[in-house]
Design a protein around this motif. Structure first.
Motif, PDB file in Angstrom:
ATOM      1  N   MET A  20       0.844  -1.174   0.000  1.00 28.36           N
ATOM      2  CA  MET A  20       0.000   0.000   0.000  1.00 28.36           C
ATOM      3  C   MET A  20       0.888   1.235   0.000  1.00 28.36           C
ATOM      4  O   MET A  20       1.790   1.367   0.816  1.00 28.36           O
ATOM      5  CB  MET A  20      -0.884  -0.037   1.243  1.00 28.36           C
ATOM      6  N   ASN A  21       0.645   2.153  -0.917  1.00 29.27           N
ATOM      7  CA  ASN A  21       1.399   3.399  -1.025  1.00 29.27           C
ATOM      8  C   ASN A  21       0.674   4.510  -0.280  1.00 29.27           C
ATOM      9  O   ASN A  21      -0.550   4.561  -0.282  1.00 29.27           O
ATOM     10  CB  ASN A  21       1.550   3.800  -2.491  1.00 29.27           C
ATOM     11  N   GLU A  22       1.449   5.406   0.327  1.00 22.47           N
ATOM     12  CA  GLU A  22       0.864   6.561   1.004  1.00 22.47           C
ATOM     13  C   GLU A  22       1.353   7.831   0.339  1.00 22.47           C
ATOM     14  O   GLU A  22       2.533   7.931  -0.025  1.00 22.47           O
ATOM     15  CB  GLU A  22       1.258   6.598   2.482  1.00 22.47           C
ATOM     16  N   TYR A  23       0.432   8.806   0.212  1.00 24.73           N
ATOM     17  CA  TYR A  23       0.752  10.068  -0.435  1.00 24.73           C
ATOM     18  C   TYR A  23       0.187  11.234   0.364  1.00 24.73           C
ATOM     19  O   TYR A  23      -0.863  11.115   0.990  1.00 24.73           O
ATOM     20  CB  TYR A  23       0.159  10.119  -1.855  1.00 24.73           C
ATOM     21  N   ALA A  24       0.893  12.365   0.323  1.00 19.51           N
ATOM     22  CA  ALA A  24       0.381  13.625   0.840  1.00 19.51           C
ATOM     23  C   ALA A  24      -0.020  14.455  -0.372  1.00 19.51           C
ATOM     24  O   ALA A  24       0.790  14.673  -1.279  1.00 19.51           O
ATOM     25  CB  ALA A  24       1.439  14.348   1.661  1.00 19.51           C
ATOM     26  N   VAL A  25      -1.255  14.890  -0.389  1.00 22.03           N
ATOM     27  CA  VAL A  25      -1.788  15.688  -1.486  1.00 22.03           C
ATOM     28  C   VAL A  25      -2.147  17.059  -0.916  1.00 22.03           C
ATOM     29  O   VAL A  25      -2.879  17.140   0.069  1.00 22.03           O
ATOM     30  CB  VAL A  25      -3.037  15.023  -2.106  1.00 22.03           C
ATOM     31  N   THR A  26      -1.622  18.112  -1.525  1.00 26.87           N
ATOM     32  CA  THR A  26      -2.004  19.462  -1.107  1.00 26.87           C
ATOM     33  C   THR A  26      -2.712  20.154  -2.261  1.00 26.87           C
ATOM     34  O   THR A  26      -2.359  19.970  -3.427  1.00 26.87           O
ATOM     35  CB  THR A  26      -0.784  20.318  -0.682  1.00 26.87           C
ATOM     36  N   VAL A  27      -3.716  20.926  -1.889  1.00 29.74           N
ATOM     37  CA  VAL A  27      -4.471  21.711  -2.863  1.00 29.74           C
ATOM     38  C   VAL A  27      -4.623  23.102  -2.264  1.00 29.74           C
ATOM     39  O   VAL A  27      -5.126  23.245  -1.150  1.00 29.74           O
ATOM     40  CB  VAL A  27      -5.865  21.101  -3.130  1.00 29.74           C
ATOM     41  N   ILE A  28      -4.168  24.109  -2.986  1.00 26.06           N
ATOM     42  CA  ILE A  28      -4.327  25.492  -2.529  1.00 26.06           C
ATOM     43  C   ILE A  28      -4.768  26.347  -3.700  1.00 26.06           C
ATOM     44  O   ILE A  28      -4.471  26.034  -4.854  1.00 26.06           O
ATOM     45  CB  ILE A  28      -3.035  26.074  -1.905  1.00 26.06           C
ATOM     46  N   GLY A  29      -5.489  27.420  -3.405  1.00 30.02           N
ATOM     47  CA  GLY A  29      -5.899  28.335  -4.451  1.00 30.02           C
ATOM     48  C   GLY A  29      -7.157  29.074  -4.085  1.00 30.02           C
ATOM     49  O   GLY A  29      -7.593  29.060  -2.934  1.00 30.02           O
ATOM     50  N   HIS A  30      -7.760  29.723  -5.069  1.00 26.83           N
ATOM     51  CA  HIS A  30      -8.981  30.485  -4.854  1.00 26.83           C
ATOM     52  C   HIS A  30     -10.106  29.531  -4.459  1.00 26.83           C
ATOM     53  O   HIS A  30     -10.304  28.503  -5.097  1.00 26.83           O
ATOM     54  CB  HIS A  30      -9.370  31.267  -6.118  1.00 26.83           C
ATOM     55  N   ASP A  31     -10.838  29.898  -3.410  1.00 22.79           N
ATOM     56  CA  ASP A  31     -11.920  29.056  -2.943  1.00 22.79           C
ATOM     57  C   ASP A  31     -13.097  29.100  -3.907  1.00 22.79           C
ATOM     58  O   ASP A  31     -13.346  30.121  -4.557  1.00 22.79           O
ATOM     59  CB  ASP A  31     -12.380  29.526  -1.553  1.00 22.79           C
ATOM     60  N   ARG A  32     -13.779  27.982  -3.989  1.00 27.18           N
ATOM     61  CA  ARG A  32     -15.025  27.874  -4.743  1.00 27.18           C
ATOM     62  C   ARG A  32     -15.768  26.656  -4.217  1.00 27.18           C
ATOM     63  O   ARG A  32     -15.139  25.728  -3.682  1.00 27.18           O
ATOM     64  CB  ARG A  32     -14.768  27.742  -6.238  1.00 27.18           C
ATOM     65  N   PRO A  33     -17.066  26.627  -4.340  1.00 29.00           N
ATOM     66  CA  PRO A  33     -17.806  25.446  -3.909  1.00 29.00           C
ATOM     67  C   PRO A  33     -17.382  24.217  -4.723  1.00 29.00           C
ATOM     68  O   PRO A  33     -17.147  24.313  -5.929  1.00 29.00           O
ATOM     69  CB  PRO A  33     -19.272  25.802  -4.203  1.00 29.00           C
ATOM     70  N   GLY A  34     -17.266  23.086  -4.052  1.00 29.67           N
ATOM     71  CA  GLY A  34     -17.019  21.822  -4.747  1.00 29.67           C
ATOM     72  C   GLY A  34     -15.586  21.336  -4.787  1.00 29.67           C
ATOM     73  O   GLY A  34     -15.333  20.230  -5.288  1.00 29.67           O
ATOM     74  N   ILE A  35     -14.625  22.098  -4.276  1.00 27.67           N
ATOM     75  CA  ILE A  35     -13.230  21.649  -4.344  1.00 27.67           C
ATOM     76  C   ILE A  35     -13.053  20.335  -3.587  1.00 27.67           C
ATOM     77  O   ILE A  35     -12.457  19.387  -4.107  1.00 27.67           O
ATOM     78  CB  ILE A  35     -12.250  22.712  -3.797  1.00 27.67           C
ATOM     79  N   ILE A  36     -13.568  20.275  -2.381  1.00 25.52           N
ATOM     80  CA  ILE A  36     -13.405  19.056  -1.579  1.00 25.52           C
ATOM     81  C   ILE A  36     -14.066  17.876  -2.281  1.00 25.52           C
ATOM     82  O   ILE A  36     -13.470  16.800  -2.387  1.00 25.52           O
ATOM     83  CB  ILE A  36     -13.971  19.251  -0.159  1.00 25.52           C
ATOM     84  N   ALA A  37     -15.274  18.065  -2.785  1.00 27.86           N
ATOM     85  CA  ALA A  37     -15.969  16.992  -3.489  1.00 27.86           C
ATOM     86  C   ALA A  37     -15.172  16.531  -4.711  1.00 27.86           C
ATOM     87  O   ALA A  37     -15.007  15.328  -4.937  1.00 27.86           O
ATOM     88  CB  ALA A  37     -17.365  17.451  -3.902  1.00 27.86           C
ATOM     89  N   ASP A  38     -14.672  17.496  -5.496  1.00 28.36           N
ATOM     90  CA  ASP A  38     -13.903  17.141  -6.701  1.00 28.36           C
ATOM     91  C   ASP A  38     -12.679  16.307  -6.355  1.00 28.36           C
ATOM     92  O   ASP A  38     -12.434  15.251  -6.961  1.00 28.36           O
ATOM     93  CB  ASP A  38     -13.447  18.404  -7.443  1.00 28.36           C
ATOM     94  N   VAL A  39     -11.898  16.762  -5.383  1.00 28.54           N
ATOM     95  CA  VAL A  39     -10.666  16.054  -5.020  1.00 28.54           C
ATOM     96  C   VAL A  39     -10.988  14.690  -4.427  1.00 28.54           C
ATOM     97  O   VAL A  39     -10.399  13.671  -4.810  1.00 28.54           O
ATOM     98  CB  VAL A  39      -9.812  16.899  -4.042  1.00 28.54           C
ATOM     99  N   ALA A  40     -11.936  14.640  -3.495  1.00 29.02           N
ATOM    100  CA  ALA A  40     -12.275  13.375  -2.837  1.00 29.02           C
ATOM    101  C   ALA A  40     -12.799  12.349  -3.835  1.00 29.02           C
ATOM    102  O   ALA A  40     -12.459  11.155  -3.746  1.00 29.02           O
ATOM    103  CB  ALA A  40     -13.284  13.614  -1.717  1.00 29.02           C
ATOM    104  N   GLU A  41     -13.616  12.778  -4.788  1.00 29.31           N
ATOM    105  CA  GLU A  41     -14.138  11.846  -5.790  1.00 29.31           C
ATOM    106  C   GLU A  41     -13.020  11.295  -6.669  1.00 29.31           C
ATOM    107  O   GLU A  41     -12.983  10.096  -6.964  1.00 29.31           O
ATOM    108  CB  GLU A  41     -15.195  12.542  -6.651  1.00 29.31           C
ATOM    109  N   ILE A  42     -12.107  12.149  -7.089  1.00 31.35           N
ATOM    110  CA  ILE A  42     -10.988  11.691  -7.924  1.00 31.35           C
ATOM    111  C   ILE A  42     -10.138  10.678  -7.170  1.00 31.35           C
ATOM    112  O   ILE A  42      -9.782   9.614  -7.699  1.00 31.35           O
ATOM    113  CB  ILE A  42     -10.136  12.891  -8.402  1.00 31.35           C
ATOM    114  N   LEU A  43      -9.815  10.977  -5.920  1.00 33.60           N
ATOM    115  CA  LEU A  43      -8.990  10.058  -5.133  1.00 33.60           C
ATOM    116  C   LEU A  43      -9.712   8.738  -4.891  1.00 33.60           C
ATOM    117  O   LEU A  43      -9.099   7.668  -4.947  1.00 33.60           O
ATOM    118  CB  LEU A  43      -8.570  10.719  -3.821  1.00 33.60           C
ATOM    119  N   ALA A  44     -11.015   8.793  -4.644  1.00 33.28           N
ATOM    120  CA  ALA A  44     -11.785   7.556  -4.441  1.00 33.28           C
ATOM    121  C   ALA A  44     -11.793   6.707  -5.705  1.00 33.28           C
ATOM    122  O   ALA A  44     -11.652   5.478  -5.635  1.00 33.28           O
ATOM    123  CB  ALA A  44     -13.210   7.891  -4.007  1.00 33.28           C
ATOM    124  N   ARG A  45     -11.934   7.358  -6.867  1.00 34.09           N
ATOM    125  CA  ARG A  45     -11.910   6.605  -8.136  1.00 34.09           C
ATOM    126  C   ARG A  45     -10.572   5.893  -8.337  1.00 34.09           C
ATOM    127  O   ARG A  45     -10.499   4.867  -8.996  1.00 34.09           O
ATOM    128  CB  ARG A  45     -12.205   7.524  -9.317  1.00 34.09           C
TER     129      ARG A  45
END
Length: 169
Positions: free
Chosen positions: A1-26
């Protein structure tokens, strides 16, 4: 099992958490630790995730989120390190006073020189009032309290320290 640290920074907008979490789950990645916040209209998130994929695959999957150049995404492998049990007891430090240069540096130095370790820190500026809330692992709470009071006097701010409530996690 591999472990990764993912950082996301930038201008806030609705849906960032959902977008990132869905991609990682896929990709089959399980989120094991995370912190997310909004700072003056900017979003900041750090996730630690584990799964069977590669860092390059994660970067490629998250790349569409950076297309508009409003978000920056980084992916780093997490190297397994020995888990260090806290050497002291958990405390919460609250500081507030007029904003001035060096408040965080002075507080952090007082904690470090007292043998403590900051485990979480939040700052807010509201007009001219600066507020810090820090969670610390205090190896010598009395020594830390004395150092904090000395630092607060130098900075002309108010500081308090109290034992932290038991962490339910």
């Amino acid at each position: 099992m591999n472990e990764y640290a993912v950082t996301v920074i930038g201008h806030d907008r609705p849906g960032i958490i959902a977008d990132v979490a869905e991609i990682l789950a896929r990709l089959g990645l399980n989120l094991t630790d995370s912190t997310m916040t909004r700072l003056r209209g900017h979003f900041a998130m750090t996730l630690v995730c584990a799964g069977p994929t590669t860092g390059a695959a994660i970067e490629a999957a998250l790349e569409p989120l950076t297309a508009e150049r409003t978000l920056l995404v980084t992916v780093r492998s997490v190297v397994e390190e020995p888990v260090h049990e806290p050497a002291g007891s958990p405390h919460v430090i609250t500081l507030h006073g007029a904003d001035r240069l060096g408040i965080v540096a002075t507080l952090a130095r007082a904690v470090a020189e007292s043998g403590g370790n900051i485990t979480d820190l939040t700052t807010r500026l509201s007009g001219s009032l600066y507020v810090i809330v820090a969670e610390v692992d205090a190896t010598n709470p009395e020594r830390l309290d004395t150092a904090l009071r000395t630092a607060a006097q130098r900075l002309d701010v108010e500081v308090s320290m109290r034992p932290a409530d038991a962490d339910l996690l």
